[in-house]
Write a protein that holds these residues in place. Structure first.
Motif, PDB file in Angstrom:
ATOM      1  N   TYR A 168       0.866  -1.167   0.000  1.00  0.00           N
ATOM      2  CA  TYR A 168       0.000   0.000   0.000  1.00  0.00           C
ATOM      3  C   TYR A 168       0.911   1.227   0.000  1.00  0.00           C
ATOM      4  N   VAL A 169       0.700   2.130  -0.934  1.00  0.00           N
ATOM      5  CA  VAL A 169       1.522   3.335  -1.008  1.00  0.00           C
ATOM      6  C   VAL A 169       0.593   4.542  -1.113  1.00  0.00           C
ATOM      7  N   LEU A 170       0.701   5.435  -0.133  1.00  0.00           N
ATOM      8  CA  LEU A 170      -0.074   6.668  -0.136  1.00  0.00           C
ATOM      9  C   LEU A 170       0.905   7.842  -0.122  1.00  0.00           C
ATOM     10  N   ARG A 171       0.804   8.701  -1.141  1.00  0.00           N
ATOM     11  CA  ARG A 171       1.632   9.916  -1.220  1.00  0.00           C
ATOM     12  C   ARG A 171       0.708  11.112  -1.147  1.00  0.00           C
ATOM     13  N   VAL A 172       0.966  11.987  -0.166  1.00  0.00           N
ATOM     14  CA  VAL A 172       0.094  13.131   0.073  1.00  0.00           C
ATOM     15  C   VAL A 172       0.896  14.411  -0.177  1.00  0.00           C
ATOM     16  N   ARG A 173       0.372  15.281  -1.049  1.00  0.00           N
ATOM     17  CA  ARG A 173       1.060  16.533  -1.395  1.00  0.00           C
ATOM     18  C   ARG A 173       0.357  17.703  -0.719  1.00  0.00           C
ATOM     19  N   TYR A 174       1.186  18.598  -0.156  1.00  0.00           N
ATOM     20  CA  TYR A 174       0.697  19.769   0.559  1.00  0.00           C
ATOM     21  C   TYR A 174       1.301  21.043  -0.034  1.00  0.00           C
ATOM     22  N   ASN A 175       0.719  22.191   0.334  1.00  0.00           N
ATOM     23  CA  ASN A 175       1.424  23.436   0.059  1.00  0.00           C
ATOM     24  C   ASN A 175       2.559  23.523   1.086  1.00  0.00           C
ATOM     25  N   GLU A 176       3.471  24.428   0.900  1.00  0.00           N
ATOM     26  CA  GLU A 176       4.692  24.449   1.716  1.00  0.00           C
ATOM     27  C   GLU A 176       4.422  24.627   3.213  1.00  0.00           C
TER      28      GLU A 176
END
Length: 179
Positions: free
Chosen positions: A76-84
């Motif tokens: 299971y691979v979860l990649r979460v992108r955020y603002n800085e």
């Protein structure tokens, strides 16, 4: 003519059955359905549920079940992108929340191969969760949490294979190959 049609139909059915058997024995299942992660986060309460990830911009998820006969490995691979700004806040929370493995991971005392619990893959600084604290079982059940200052992403990787005896490659290669 009728015999030829019957032969052709039997050949086609045989190929279909053979292909189905081969897929059932040596296949895999890939999905991007976040339901798989939801189920995992429910089972492993220390993994964040989707609604606990903060104010993210986007996420990518991949579930892969690799199977051969009765053996099965799941990743299971979860990649979460955020603002800085949100990334910095979430990274601080992750570093405070988790207890990471600090000792080298060794499968058996006389086994000379060991794994460093922290490593870099692409732009991610990956850390292995504490085996003892989270009741994991090296090498059969592992959870990695990684942060990427460059892409403002946090990654959660869970690997489960109750039949694996050892990992014969670096964690970097292992994540690329198996997860």
């Amino acid at each position: 003519m009728r015999k030829n049609v019957i032969k052709l139909v039997l050949i086609i059915l045989s190929v279909i059955v053979l292909a189905s058997v081969i897929n059932a024995c040596f296949g895999g299942h890939l999905s991007h359905n976040i339901k798989y992660y939801d189920d995992l986060a429910e089972k492993y309460s220390y993994l964040p549920a989707i609604d606990e990830l903060g104010n993210y911009e986007d996420y990518k998820f991949k579930y892969f079940n690799d199977y051969m006969f009765i053996f099965s490995a799941e990743s299971y691979v979860l990649r979460v992108r955020y603002n800085e700004a949100e990334y910095k806040a979430q990274k601080d929370l992750v570093l405070k929340k988790y207890i990471f493995e600090t000792e080298k991971l060794i499968y058996m005392p006389d086994f000379e191969d060991y794994k460093e619990p922290s490593f870099t893959i692409d732009t991610f600084e990956m850390n292995t969760l504490s085996i003892k604290q989270y009741k994991l079982d090296y090498p059969k059940n592992l959870v990695f949490v990684g942060t990427s200052d460059e892409t403002c992403e946090i990654s959660y990787v869970c690997f489960i294979d109750w039949d694996i005896d050892f990992i014969d490659m670096s964690f970097e290669e292992f994540l690329r190959d198996k997860c």
